[in-house]
Design a protein around this motif. Structure first.
Motif, PDB file in Angstrom:
ATOM      1  N   PHE A  13      -2.754  -9.745 -54.909  1.00  0.00           N
ATOM      2  CA  PHE A  13      -4.026 -10.422 -55.192  1.00  0.00           C
ATOM      3  C   PHE A  13      -5.200  -9.554 -54.734  1.00  0.00           C
ATOM      4  O   PHE A  13      -6.197  -9.414 -55.448  1.00  0.00           O
ATOM      5  CB  PHE A  13      -4.078 -11.776 -54.499  1.00  0.00           C
ATOM      6  CG  PHE A  13      -5.442 -12.423 -54.544  1.00  0.00           C
ATOM      7  CD1 PHE A  13      -5.859 -13.090 -55.677  1.00  0.00           C
ATOM      8  CD2 PHE A  13      -6.306 -12.332 -53.460  1.00  0.00           C
ATOM      9  CE1 PHE A  13      -7.119 -13.675 -55.740  1.00  0.00           C
ATOM     10  CE2 PHE A  13      -7.576 -12.898 -53.512  1.00  0.00           C
ATOM     11  CZ  PHE A  13      -7.980 -13.578 -54.659  1.00  0.00           C
ATOM     12  N   LEU A  14      -5.074  -8.978 -53.565  1.00  0.00           N
ATOM     13  CA  LEU A  14      -6.146  -8.149 -53.026  1.00  0.00           C
ATOM     14  C   LEU A  14      -6.391  -6.930 -53.908  1.00  0.00           C
ATOM     15  O   LEU A  14      -7.540  -6.503 -54.090  1.00  0.00           O
ATOM     16  CB  LEU A  14      -5.805  -7.726 -51.592  1.00  0.00           C
ATOM     17  CG  LEU A  14      -6.914  -7.075 -50.771  1.00  0.00           C
ATOM     18  CD1 LEU A  14      -8.126  -8.000 -50.666  1.00  0.00           C
ATOM     19  CD2 LEU A  14      -6.391  -6.716 -49.384  1.00  0.00           C
ATOM     20  N   GLU A  15      -5.346  -6.371 -54.465  1.00  0.00           N
ATOM     21  CA  GLU A  15      -5.484  -5.235 -55.370  1.00  0.00           C
ATOM     22  C   GLU A  15      -6.292  -5.607 -56.622  1.00  0.00           C
ATOM     23  O   GLU A  15      -6.966  -4.757 -57.208  1.00  0.00           O
ATOM     24  CB  GLU A  15      -4.113  -4.713 -55.767  1.00  0.00           C
ATOM     25  CG  GLU A  15      -3.378  -4.016 -54.632  1.00  0.00           C
ATOM     26  CD  GLU A  15      -1.949  -3.656 -54.999  1.00  0.00           C
ATOM     27  OE1 GLU A  15      -1.425  -2.691 -54.428  1.00  0.00           O
ATOM     28  OE2 GLU A  15      -1.363  -4.355 -55.857  1.00  0.00           O
ATOM     29  N   ARG A  16      -6.235  -6.860 -57.009  1.00  0.00           N
ATOM     30  CA  ARG A  16      -7.030  -7.336 -58.151  1.00  0.00           C
ATOM     31  C   ARG A  16      -8.450  -7.705 -57.719  1.00  0.00           C
ATOM     32  O   ARG A  16      -9.404  -7.547 -58.489  1.00  0.00           O
ATOM     33  CB  ARG A  16      -6.366  -8.548 -58.789  1.00  0.00           C
ATOM     34  CG  ARG A  16      -5.018  -8.307 -59.421  1.00  0.00           C
ATOM     35  CD  ARG A  16      -4.499  -9.583 -60.060  1.00  0.00           C
ATOM     36  NE  ARG A  16      -5.358 -10.008 -61.176  1.00  0.00           N
ATOM     37  CZ  ARG A  16      -5.290 -11.241 -61.731  1.00  0.00           C
ATOM     38  NH1 ARG A  16      -4.432 -12.138 -61.254  1.00  0.00           N
ATOM     39  NH2 ARG A  16      -6.094 -11.549 -62.736  1.00  0.00           N
ATOM     40  N   GLU A  84      -1.654   4.947 -49.077  1.00  0.00           N
ATOM     41  CA  GLU A  84      -0.406   4.412 -48.543  1.00  0.00           C
ATOM     42  C   GLU A  84      -0.715   3.477 -47.376  1.00  0.00           C
ATOM     43  O   GLU A  84      -1.188   3.897 -46.332  1.00  0.00           O
ATOM     44  CB  GLU A  84       0.507   5.550 -48.069  1.00  0.00           C
ATOM     45  CG  GLU A  84       1.870   5.080 -47.577  1.00  0.00           C
ATOM     46  CD  GLU A  84       2.696   4.448 -48.685  1.00  0.00           C
ATOM     47  OE1 GLU A  84       3.484   3.540 -48.373  1.00  0.00           O
ATOM     48  OE2 GLU A  84       2.545   4.869 -49.850  1.00  0.00           O
ATOM     49  N   GLY A  85      -0.492   2.195 -47.596  1.00  0.00           N
ATOM     50  CA  GLY A  85      -0.670   1.219 -46.531  1.00  0.00           C
ATOM     51  C   GLY A  85      -2.098   0.784 -46.290  1.00  0.00           C
ATOM     52  O   GLY A  85      -2.355   0.016 -45.355  1.00  0.00           O
ATOM     53  N   VAL A  86      -3.063   1.228 -47.113  1.00  0.00           N
ATOM     54  CA  VAL A  86      -4.468   0.897 -46.899  1.00  0.00           C
ATOM     55  C   VAL A  86      -5.136   0.590 -48.240  1.00  0.00           C
ATOM     56  O   VAL A  86      -4.925   1.308 -49.219  1.00  0.00           O
ATOM     57  CB  VAL A  86      -5.217   2.052 -46.193  1.00  0.00           C
ATOM     58  CG1 VAL A  86      -6.702   1.737 -46.085  1.00  0.00           C
ATOM     59  CG2 VAL A  86      -4.627   2.314 -44.816  1.00  0.00           C
ATOM     60  N   ILE A  87      -5.933  -0.459 -48.263  1.00  0.00           N
ATOM     61  CA  ILE A  87      -6.788  -0.756 -49.409  1.00  0.00           C
ATOM     62  C   ILE A  87      -8.227  -0.566 -48.968  1.00  0.00           C
ATOM     63  O   ILE A  87      -8.658  -1.092 -47.939  1.00  0.00           O
ATOM     64  CB  ILE A  87      -6.559  -2.187 -49.917  1.00  0.00           C
ATOM     65  CG1 ILE A  87      -5.183  -2.284 -50.589  1.00  0.00           C
ATOM     66  CG2 ILE A  87      -7.657  -2.615 -50.888  1.00  0.00           C
ATOM     67  CD1 ILE A  87      -4.815  -3.666 -51.054  1.00  0.00           C
ATOM     68  N   ARG A  88      -8.969   0.219 -49.739  1.00  0.00           N
ATOM     69  CA  ARG A  88     -10.362   0.520 -49.425  1.00  0.00           C
ATOM     70  C   ARG A  88     -11.267  -0.077 -50.506  1.00  0.00           C
ATOM     71  O   ARG A  88     -10.854  -0.246 -51.654  1.00  0.00           O
ATOM     72  CB  ARG A  88     -10.592   2.023 -49.337  1.00  0.00           C
ATOM     73  CG  ARG A  88      -9.682   2.727 -48.337  1.00  0.00           C
ATOM     74  CD  ARG A  88      -9.967   4.224 -48.263  1.00  0.00           C
ATOM     75  NE  ARG A  88      -8.952   4.896 -47.458  1.00  0.00           N
ATOM     76  CZ  ARG A  88      -8.972   4.957 -46.128  1.00  0.00           C
ATOM     77  NH1 ARG A  88      -9.988   4.373 -45.470  1.00  0.00           N
ATOM     78  NH2 ARG A  88      -8.020   5.574 -45.455  1.00  0.00           N
ATOM     79  N   ASP A 347      -0.327  -4.007 -44.216  1.00  0.00           N
ATOM     80  CA  ASP A 347       0.576  -4.669 -43.267  1.00  0.00           C
ATOM     81  C   ASP A 347      -0.150  -5.790 -42.517  1.00  0.00           C
ATOM     82  O   ASP A 347       0.444  -6.832 -42.224  1.00  0.00           O
ATOM     83  CB  ASP A 347       1.141  -3.665 -42.258  1.00  0.00           C
ATOM     84  CG  ASP A 347       2.244  -2.801 -42.839  1.00  0.00           C
ATOM     85  OD1 ASP A 347       2.703  -3.105 -43.957  1.00  0.00           O
ATOM     86  OD2 ASP A 347       2.640  -1.822 -42.177  1.00  0.00           O
ATOM     87  N   ASP A 348      -1.434  -5.567 -42.214  1.00  0.00           N
ATOM     88  CA  ASP A 348      -2.197  -6.601 -41.509  1.00  0.00           C
ATOM     89  C   ASP A 348      -2.452  -7.810 -42.410  1.00  0.00           C
ATOM     90  O   ASP A 348      -2.480  -8.949 -41.932  1.00  0.00           O
ATOM     91  CB  ASP A 348      -3.526  -6.035 -41.014  1.00  0.00           C
ATOM     92  CG  ASP A 348      -3.363  -5.087 -39.842  1.00  0.00           C
ATOM     93  OD1 ASP A 348      -2.252  -5.029 -39.285  1.00  0.00           O
ATOM     94  OD2 ASP A 348      -4.341  -4.406 -39.489  1.00  0.00           O
ATOM     95  N   VAL A 349      -2.652  -7.566 -43.699  1.00  0.00           N
ATOM     96  CA  VAL A 349      -2.828  -8.688 -44.635  1.00  0.00           C
ATOM     97  C   VAL A 349      -1.561  -9.532 -44.667  1.00  0.00           C
ATOM     98  O   VAL A 349      -1.611 -10.769 -44.615  1.00  0.00           O
ATOM     99  CB  VAL A 349      -3.179  -8.170 -46.039  1.00  0.00           C
ATOM    100  CG1 VAL A 349      -3.222  -9.318 -47.044  1.00  0.00           C
ATOM    101  CG2 VAL A 349      -4.513  -7.436 -46.011  1.00  0.00           C
TER     102      VAL A 349
END
Length: 365
Positions: A13-16, A84-88, A347-349
């Motif tokens: 969802f966050l990626e969208r 890798e492992g992070v969304i900015r 991972d925190d999400v």
């Protein structure tokens, strides 16, 4: 495991959500939120203030837990990136990451016959909070999603702003005694501001209130005794101070400090919604201990502490309210939320989602 027990994946969802710009207009982001709710079999409502609200459980509950955060972001929009492992990107931690975790908990919730869970998402927390001011969900407890590093935040200072106006009498600067100098009257005003909290006890969690002069303007000509002067002040309050109480006390204090031949007035800055006042929830309340235990069990740090920014949580107090979510306002390198480098760890999400699922289940059992 990629998602929760119902198959909802908060990271997907966050990626969208992060690529959707919601700094100037939240319409597209709200459409995505409504679409996501409907895809999970939930029928939300969007009220006249732009709040998106959905509920599960009893119509007249003995326990009503509200999950809240916001879909607007500050400007400028920062494009989405995935490492890798992070969304900015803008909103990744403030507050679409917390929203993703709250959605996971809401979809997984199965409240008992006498309990209710409500998801209430506001449209303009970063501006004037018109959505939160109009929100009427009558909860018994509130969890507000913000980047807290998976800590449970039980209190936050309020923020008020206002202007001190001094009025004197103009005169030629060569004959200053024939006028009343409004700028000169700033000296006792500043002294009064510095000593305003001297006899006030610090809050046990939030520390002392602060009162800071931030902008000043006065005078019309360089060879004239100034008849007017204005000083803007920033107030970071602690309970139990209210905006109206602060205004009345400061007005009285300044009138006693300023010479009689200079008029003085203090007015809070006009805004269409109430100021975000300070709030504090008992750290021993079931809401706090349950969420802290759940965060710790899921792998979070789960410290119980104050939140360092103003939030719409203040609108829900005096009901028990906590602030919780993945991401950080700042890290060792500097600002994260509201910065060009805004990010959240995936991972925190997932950890926040797991913690919220467990806490919501326990609080509405």
């Amino acid at each position: 495991m990629s998602g929760d027990a119902d198959g909802f994946d908060p990271v997907a969802f966050l990626e969208r959500a992060v690529p959707v710009a919601s700094n100037d207009d939240v319409s597209e982001m709200r459409d995505l939120l409504v679409e996501t709710l409907e895809s999970e079999g939930v029928t939300p409502t969007v009220d006249d203030a732009g709040n998106t609200v959905a509920s599960k459980g009893a119509a007249e509950p003995t326990t009503h837990l509200v999950l809240n955060t916001h879909i607007d972001t500050v400007s400028p929009h920062v494009p989405y990136e995935r490492d890798e492992g992070v969304i900015r990107g803008r909103g990744s931690c403030d507050a679409k990451g917390p929203l993703a975790a709250l959605l996971s908990a809401f979809f997984a919730a199965d409240p008992s016959p006498d309990a209710r869970v409500t998801l209430a998402i506001t449209p303009d927390e970063e501006l004037l909070s018109t959505g939160a001011a109009a929100l009427d969900v009558d909860g018994d407890m509130y969890i507000v999603g913000e980047p807290t590093g998976l800590d449970v935040c039980t209190a936050a200072k309020g923020r008020f702003e206002g202007t001190v106006s001094l009025s004197g009498v103009a005169a030629h600067a060569a004959e200053p005694q024939s006028g009343s100098n409004a700028v000169d009257a700033l000296a006792p005003v500043l002294d009064a501001l510095r000593s305003f909290d001297d006899d006030r006890e610090a809050h046990p969690e939030l520390g002392p209130a602060t009162l800071t002069p931030t902008m000043v303007d006065g005078g019309a000509n360089s060879n004239q005794v100034p008849a007017d002067c204005r000083l803007v002040v920033d107030r970071r309050s602690v309970p139990p101070e209210t905006a109206d109480g602060f205004r009345e006390e400061l007005q009285s204090t300044l009138r006693a400090a300023v010479p009689d031949d200079v008029g003085v007035d203090f007015a809070l800055t006009e805004r269409p919604t109430p100021f975000l006042e300070a709030f504090a929830t008992d750290p021993d309340h079931e809401l706090v201990t349950t969420l802290a235990d759940a965060s710790r069990d899921a792998g979070g740090r789960a410290e119980v502490r104050p939140f360092t920014a103003a939030t719409e949580a203040s609108y829900f107090s005096p009901a028990p309210v906590v602030v919780f979510g993945p991401g950080d306002l700042a890290d060792d390198e500097g600002a994260v939320a509201h910065a060009d480098r805004e990010y959240v760890r995936t991972d925190d999400v997932r950890t926040a989602a797991a913690a919220l699922r467990a806490a919501v289940a326990a609080l509405t059992a």
